[in-house]
Design a protein around this motif. Structure first.
Motif, PDB file in Angstrom:
ATOM      1  N   GLU A 167       5.001  63.491 -24.410  1.00  0.00           N
ATOM      2  CA  GLU A 167       4.751  64.242 -25.649  1.00  0.00           C
ATOM      3  C   GLU A 167       4.749  65.756 -25.434  1.00  0.00           C
ATOM      4  O   GLU A 167       5.487  66.470 -26.068  1.00  0.00           O
ATOM      5  CB  GLU A 167       3.438  63.847 -26.369  1.00  0.00           C
ATOM      6  N   ARG A 205       1.537  54.773 -18.895  1.00  0.00           N
ATOM      7  CA  ARG A 205       0.813  56.031 -19.151  1.00  0.00           C
ATOM      8  C   ARG A 205       0.855  56.894 -17.906  1.00  0.00           C
ATOM      9  O   ARG A 205       0.679  56.406 -16.783  1.00  0.00           O
ATOM     10  CB  ARG A 205      -0.647  55.745 -19.491  1.00  0.00           C
ATOM     11  N   LYS A 208      -4.344  51.378 -33.409  1.00  0.00           N
ATOM     12  CA  LYS A 208      -5.694  51.737 -33.876  1.00  0.00           C
ATOM     13  C   LYS A 208      -6.398  50.479 -34.418  1.00  0.00           C
ATOM     14  O   LYS A 208      -5.807  49.680 -35.140  1.00  0.00           O
ATOM     15  CB  LYS A 208      -5.619  52.808 -34.958  1.00  0.00           C
TER      16      LYS A 208
END
Ligand code: SF4
Length: 390
Positions: free
Chosen positions: A178, A150, A41
């Motif tokens: 996830e 990803r 972040k």
């Protein structure tokens, strides 16, 4: 011994890559919106030029040479043993992360490499193949090169492209899947659908690259735990990855998800409920030969481990054994685990740790501001202990 230059490193690697050389190929995460992730972040994603990465690889080779010379000087004939490791760590000039990365890697055999950061597969196939080839040419003894990828990116890569990367040396991809439940993926801003997860996983498997899918117990919260368990298993049933790994949810204050927790919109299930969720998840896995691994420090039961289908019953039995313990014994185990004392349920029988953990529980119980703490308050304290590990 001459000093070497700087090697750029990213912040994280999977637990299973603790013995790997880290090579940073891209910086940060190109997506960076997941509610449960704090790692990148505030950081911008960027590609590193191929030539810059090759220079880092050359630096690694230079450090390797210097460490081997040091080993000869110390009388260990080029072997990288504990004494050489300690010597490198002791010398203040070597206390940079590049040296520690290389000495740790050599000490553990120098055979595994992990490419950072969050989605190396964003790199053009030809460029990534060039990096892999260069790495193998500088270190022909490397046996395994792995990377995060990803699912959305991997769903778009062709199987032929992935085969090209395998031939160049890419041996395993870790995907942070996830969940396989679409409403939850959307709620958590994962930026990928269950369908893309399936496509991505199948592409990797078809290309002959080893695949490790990370599942996040607890992510469904108290609202969607059941759907999360069942739909995630159903997605994995269509992929048949080599590995399924757990990484249990812990919500830090610097994660966007924390705001939802503070507003009362999201509630992480307690550890015991997460055990029931994992049980349902494992029960729903069918027709695959994956190995389940619970090697992340945030997981309560590290011993849920085995190969499907033959070890399914024994993995469920571990969970049942935990859930069948009396309340006080389960609390003792959770505290012992979160303090780093326990790695398996058998550790509960260790008398010294048991005494110490019981004292801590009693102290926690009696140290409430307005009298003894309630079981819920104790539960919150145990949960907060997880912060030490991320
Ligand atoms: S894709 Fe991975 S690294 Fe990026 S924000 Fe999501 S969890 Fe974090």
């Amino acid at each position: 011994m001459a000093e070497t230059g700087y090697i750029e490193l990213g912040p994280i690697r999977p637990p299973s890559e603790a013995q790997s050389l880290l090579v940073r190929v891209t910086r940060n995460c190109p997506w960076n919106h997941c509610e449960f992730c704090h790692t990148y972040k505030g950081e911008r994603f960027s590609f590193r030029p191929v030539e810059e990465i090759k220079k880092d690889i050359d630096q690694v080779a230079e450090i390797c040479d210097q460490i081997r010379k040091l080993s000869w000087t110390l009388g260990y004939a080029g072997n990288i043993n504990r004494q050489v490791l300690n010597q490198v760590y002791r010398q203040s000039a070597r206390h940079d992360s590049g040296w520690q990365n290389v000495i740790g890697w050599l000490y553990f055999g120098g055979q595994q490499v992990f490419l950072q950061d969050a989605n190396t597969l964003m790199v053009k196939t030809a460029d990534l193949a060039e990096i892999l080839t260069y790495l193998k040419s500088r270190f022909p003894f490397i046996e395994r090169i792995t990377s995060y990828g990803r699912a959305r990116t991997l769903a778009k890569k062709t199987v032929d492209e992935l085969k090209e990367l395998r031939q160049a040396g890419l041996s395993r991809i870790h995907i942070g899947m996830e969940s396989g439940y679409d409403p939850l993926l959307e709620y958590m801003k994962k930026g990928v659908t269950a369908k893309e997860q399936v496509q991505a996983g199948q592409n990797v498997v078809q290309a002959g690259i080893s695949l490790c899918e990370y599942v996040m117990p607890g992510l469904g919260g108290t609202r969607w735990w059941r759907e999360h368990a069942v739909e995630t298993a159903r997605v994995l049933n269509q992929i048949n990855p080599d590995f399924i790994r757990f990484r249990t949810l812990y919500v830090r204050q610097d994660m966007p998800l924390h705001e939802k927790v503070a507003r009362g919109e999201f509630e992480r299930p307690p550890d015991d409920a997460i055990m029931r969720e994992i049980r349902l998840f494992i029960e729903t896995l069918e027709g695959i030969q994956s190995t389940i691994v619970s090697d992340h420090i945030l997981n309560l039961l590290e011993e849920i481990q085995g190969k499907l289908p033959e070890d399914k019953d024994s993995m469920l039995a571990v969970i049942d054994r935990y859930l069948a313990l009396p309340d006080e014994e389960r609390l003792r185990y959770r505290v012992g685990r979160r303090m780093g004392h326990y790695r398996s349920l058998d550790d509960l029988g260790e008398p010294a740790a048991r005494r110490r953990i019981q004292e801590i529980i009693e102290e926690a119980r009696s140290s409430g501001k307005n009298g003894p703490r309630s079981p819920e308050e104790i539960e919150k304290e145990v949960y907060r202990m997880m912060e030490n590990y991320i």
